[in-house]
Design a protein around this motif. Structure first.
Motif, PDB file in Angstrom:
ATOM      1  N   LEU A 188     -34.604  53.680  -1.442  1.00 19.74           N
ATOM      2  CA  LEU A 188     -33.799  53.104   0.254  1.00 19.74           C
ATOM      3  C   LEU A 188     -34.797  53.794   1.487  1.00 19.74           C
ATOM      4  CD1 LEU A 188     -30.863  51.303   1.066  1.00 19.74           C
ATOM      5  CD2 LEU A 188     -32.878  49.800   0.557  1.00 19.74           C
ATOM      6  N   SER A 189     -34.598  55.047   0.546  1.00 22.89           N
ATOM      7  CA  SER A 189     -35.131  55.540   1.573  1.00 22.89           C
ATOM      8  C   SER A 189     -36.865  56.380   1.530  1.00 22.89           C
ATOM      9  CB  SER A 189     -34.995  57.812   1.757  1.00 22.89           C
ATOM     10  OG  SER A 189     -33.186  57.747   2.414  1.00 22.89           O
ATOM     11  N   ALA A 190     -36.625  55.812   0.183  1.00 20.58           N
ATOM     12  CA  ALA A 190     -38.623  55.897  -0.325  1.00 20.58           C
ATOM     13  C   ALA A 190     -38.975  54.631   0.164  1.00 20.58           C
ATOM     14  CB  ALA A 190     -38.740  56.028  -1.299  1.00 20.58           C
ATOM     15  N   MET A 191     -38.764  53.064  -0.089  1.00 21.57           N
ATOM     16  CA  MET A 191     -39.123  51.613   0.532  1.00 21.57           C
ATOM     17  C   MET A 191     -39.093  52.188   2.025  1.00 21.57           C
ATOM     18  SD  MET A 191     -36.144  50.010  -2.452  1.00 21.57           S
ATOM     19  CE  MET A 191     -36.270  48.432  -1.167  1.00 21.57           C
ATOM     20  N   THR A 192     -38.620  52.551   3.077  1.00 20.22           N
ATOM     21  CA  THR A 192     -38.392  52.893   4.159  1.00 20.22           C
ATOM     22  C   THR A 192     -40.006  52.922   4.342  1.00 20.22           C
ATOM     23  OG1 THR A 192     -35.759  52.839   4.583  1.00 20.22           O
ATOM     24  CG2 THR A 192     -37.291  53.786   6.215  1.00 20.22           C
ATOM     25  N   VAL A 193     -40.020  54.293   3.785  1.00 19.84           N
ATOM     26  CA  VAL A 193     -41.274  55.003   3.671  1.00 19.84           C
ATOM     27  C   VAL A 193     -42.069  54.064   3.943  1.00 19.84           C
ATOM     28  CG1 VAL A 193     -42.780  57.431   2.783  1.00 19.84           C
ATOM     29  CG2 VAL A 193     -39.888  57.712   3.154  1.00 19.84           C
ATOM     30  N   ALA A 194     -42.246  53.137   2.612  1.00 23.53           N
ATOM     31  CA  ALA A 194     -44.002  52.789   2.065  1.00 23.53           C
ATOM     32  C   ALA A 194     -43.581  51.577   3.189  1.00 23.53           C
ATOM     33  CB  ALA A 194     -43.271  51.932   0.643  1.00 23.53           C
ATOM     34  N   ALA A 195     -42.257  51.022   3.128  1.00 24.94           N
ATOM     35  CA  ALA A 195     -42.403  50.046   4.517  1.00 24.94           C
ATOM     36  C   ALA A 195     -43.078  50.625   5.748  1.00 24.94           C
ATOM     37  CB  ALA A 195     -41.634  49.552   5.293  1.00 24.94           C
ATOM     38  N   ILE A 196     -42.786  51.248   6.325  1.00 25.59           N
ATOM     39  CA  ILE A 196     -43.331  52.183   7.430  1.00 25.59           C
ATOM     40  C   ILE A 196     -45.452  53.146   7.386  1.00 25.59           C
ATOM     41  CG2 ILE A 196     -43.347  54.227   9.132  1.00 25.59           C
ATOM     42  CD1 ILE A 196     -40.632  54.353   8.780  1.00 25.59           C
ATOM     43  N   ILE A 197     -45.707  53.284   6.175  1.00 21.85           N
ATOM     44  CA  ILE A 197     -46.123  53.837   6.068  1.00 21.85           C
ATOM     45  C   ILE A 197     -47.656  52.080   6.161  1.00 21.85           C
ATOM     46  CG2 ILE A 197     -48.319  54.814   3.827  1.00 21.85           C
ATOM     47  CD1 ILE A 197     -46.216  56.770   5.622  1.00 21.85           C
ATOM     48  N   ALA A 198     -46.882  51.592   5.984  1.00 20.50           N
ATOM     49  CA  ALA A 198     -48.094  50.216   5.293  1.00 20.50           C
ATOM     50  C   ALA A 198     -48.173  49.448   7.047  1.00 20.50           C
ATOM     51  CB  ALA A 198     -47.375  49.207   4.776  1.00 20.50           C
ATOM     52  N   GLY A 199     -48.003  49.366   7.979  1.00 20.37           N
ATOM     53  CA  GLY A 199     -47.502  49.642   9.245  1.00 20.37           C
ATOM     54  C   GLY A 199     -48.401  50.575   9.965  1.00 20.37           C
ATOM     55  N   LEU A 200     -48.126  51.326   9.863  1.00 26.13           N
ATOM     56  CA  LEU A 200     -49.828  52.677  10.634  1.00 26.13           C
ATOM     57  C   LEU A 200     -50.708  52.398  11.311  1.00 26.13           C
ATOM     58  CD1 LEU A 200     -48.897  56.135   8.666  1.00 26.13           C
ATOM     59  CD2 LEU A 200     -47.346  55.041  10.584  1.00 26.13           C
ATOM     60  N   GLN A 201     -51.496  51.422  10.549  1.00 22.66           N
ATOM     61  CA  GLN A 201     -53.330  51.462  11.151  1.00 22.66           C
ATOM     62  C   GLN A 201     -52.418  49.772  12.280  1.00 22.66           C
ATOM     63  OE1 GLN A 201     -56.388  50.313   7.851  1.00 22.66           O
ATOM     64  NE2 GLN A 201     -57.317  50.089  10.167  1.00 22.66           N
ATOM     65  N   THR A 202     -51.268  48.946  11.871  1.00 16.57           N
ATOM     66  CA  THR A 202     -50.913  47.624  13.471  1.00 16.57           C
ATOM     67  C   THR A 202     -50.510  49.173  14.340  1.00 16.57           C
ATOM     68  OG1 THR A 202     -50.877  46.938  11.365  1.00 16.57           O
ATOM     69  CG2 THR A 202     -50.033  45.995  12.687  1.00 16.57           C
ATOM     70  N   VAL A 203     -48.888  49.054  14.532  1.00 19.70           N
ATOM     71  CA  VAL A 203     -48.871  49.375  15.667  1.00 19.70           C
ATOM     72  C   VAL A 203     -48.982  51.180  15.482  1.00 19.70           C
ATOM     73  CG1 VAL A 203     -47.564  47.504  15.462  1.00 19.70           C
ATOM     74  CG2 VAL A 203     -46.518  49.800  14.055  1.00 19.70           C
ATOM     75  N   GLY A 204     -49.183  52.182  14.412  1.00 22.86           N
ATOM     76  CA  GLY A 204     -49.527  53.395  14.738  1.00 22.86           C
ATOM     77  C   GLY A 204     -47.617  54.326  14.767  1.00 22.86           C
ATOM     78  N   VAL A 205     -48.042  55.282  14.665  1.00 24.20           N
ATOM     79  CA  VAL A 205     -46.640  56.246  14.454  1.00 24.20           C
ATOM     80  C   VAL A 205     -46.197  56.180  15.560  1.00 24.20           C
ATOM     81  CG1 VAL A 205     -47.625  58.062  13.471  1.00 24.20           C
ATOM     82  CG2 VAL A 205     -47.870  58.037  15.710  1.00 24.20           C
ATOM     83  N   ILE A 206     -45.886  56.045  16.662  1.00 22.52           N
ATOM     84  CA  ILE A 206     -45.518  55.886  17.782  1.00 22.52           C
ATOM     85  C   ILE A 206     -44.362  54.532  17.986  1.00 22.52           C
ATOM     86  CG2 ILE A 206     -45.359  56.383  20.445  1.00 22.52           C
ATOM     87  CD1 ILE A 206     -47.947  57.731  20.405  1.00 22.52           C
ATOM     88  N   LEU A 207     -45.002  53.533  17.284  1.00 24.32           N
ATOM     89  CA  LEU A 207     -44.592  52.661  17.943  1.00 24.32           C
ATOM     90  C   LEU A 207     -43.743  51.789  16.359  1.00 24.32           C
ATOM     91  CD1 LEU A 207     -46.207  50.467  20.379  1.00 24.32           C
ATOM     92  CD2 LEU A 207     -44.425  52.229  20.557  1.00 24.32           C
ATOM     93  N   MET A 208     -43.764  52.417  15.295  1.00 27.10           N
ATOM     94  CA  MET A 208     -43.569  51.586  14.168  1.00 27.10           C
ATOM     95  C   MET A 208     -41.985  51.525  13.684  1.00 27.10           C
ATOM     96  SD  MET A 208     -45.365  50.171  11.548  1.00 27.10           S
ATOM     97  CE  MET A 208     -43.629  49.349  10.101  1.00 27.10           C
TER      98      MET A 208
END
Length: 298
Positions: A188-208
């Motif tokens: 589950l933690s790895a899945m959370t990481v994958a979901a976050i990484i996929a959205g970094l370019q859209t909203v960035g590390v601060i708002l993801m």
């Protein structure tokens, strides 16, 4: 004459589709993070992605999105492993480990990024989009990454639905049934990481992290059933993505990433005000914990 020319604009369609897919993925995975009281894990992982991005740029000199995301993924997984290891092999509590992990990895990321900026002739402009997000420059290839990631995460969620459900509500009971709770936690933690990484370019590390948590929090106010909550969270995430993109396109100086997060926050406020599941109007009996009866009946 078309009354809604914006809806037929190719750039808007691409960005809106990418934001909607990201919102659905975030809502799906964020539901389990919220129920397991690990919402801040998303904040840590998103900030921890920065050193991986900077390190890949330093080693390869490339700003190719795929390589940068691979670096972010490795860094996010390292941060997650660091937190799990600290909690497991020391007396440090989980919340303290989260704060420690975020400060260490984000601090390292800022150091590396500052070093990159001081390298002569180094063009680091492309790295900024991962800090604050730049949804307006999403390409078909970026949408493909988000779509494939979302499809894989959805398949894993369906495959391990029973296990994730028990882990979210009663990990001790799951352990007594023989479920590998440690492995499931890591998954589950790895899945959370994958979901976050996929959205970094859209909203960035601060708002993801807000994108991961807000749709799930909003959905939780309307239902006591896990299946309905996950579906609503994905729907709210998609609505936030489209609404934020629409607002950003209508107001040229409004950045898309923050607009998407604000749209998600508006849904949270509306849900807190009118949601029935967490109010006296929508609860039958007050003895059981939140969602636990629906866990057994759904």
């Amino acid at each position: 004459m078309n009354a809604f020319p914006l809806l037929h604009d190719y750039t808007f369609q691409v960005v809106a589709l990418g934001a909607a897919l990201l919102g659905m993925t975030s809502g799906l995975i964020g539901s389990f993070a919220v129920l397991r009281r690990q919402s801040l894990l998303g904040d840590v992982v998103s900030h921890a992605a920065l050193p991986g991005i900077a390190a890949v740029f330093l080693m390869t000199g490339t700003k190719d999105t795929v390589w940068l995301l691979i670096g972010a993924l490795c860094s996010g997984l390292a941060a997650t492993g660091f937190i799990i290891g600290v909690v497991r092999y020391s007396r440090v509590k989980f919340d303290t480990a989260l704060a420690l992990g975020m400060s260490v990895f984000f601090g390292l990321g800022l150091v590396l990024l500052t070093y990159v900026q001081k390298i002569p002739n180094a063009n680091q402009a492309g790295l900024q989009r991962f800090i604050f997000g730049q949804a307006a420059v999403l390409l078909k290839s970026d949408i493909l990454v988000i779509a494939v990631t979302g499809a894989v995460l959805l398949a894993l969620t369906l495959l391990f639905w029973k296990e994730f459900k028990l882990l979210s509500f009663d990990p001790e009971f799951a352990r007594s049934l023989g479920f590998p709770t440690r492995s499931l936690n890591v998954l589950l933690s790895a899945m959370t990481v994958a979901a976050i990484i996929a959205g970094l370019q859209t909203v960035g590390v601060i708002l993801m992290s807000a994108m991961l948590v807000a749709p799930a929090v909003a959905a939780r106010q309307w239902t006591n059933r896990l299946g309905v909550m996950v579906a609503l969270a994905a729907l709210f995430g998609a609505i936030s993505g489209v609404a934020g993109t629409l607002a950003s396109s209508a107001l040229p100086k409004l950045p898309a990433g923050p607009a998407i997060v604000v749209a998600a926050d508006v849904l949270v406020l509306v849900s807190l005000a009118f949601g029935r599941a967490r109010s006296g109007r929508g609860r039958k009996g007050g003895g059981a914990g939140p969602c636990l009866p629906s866990l057994r009946s759904s």
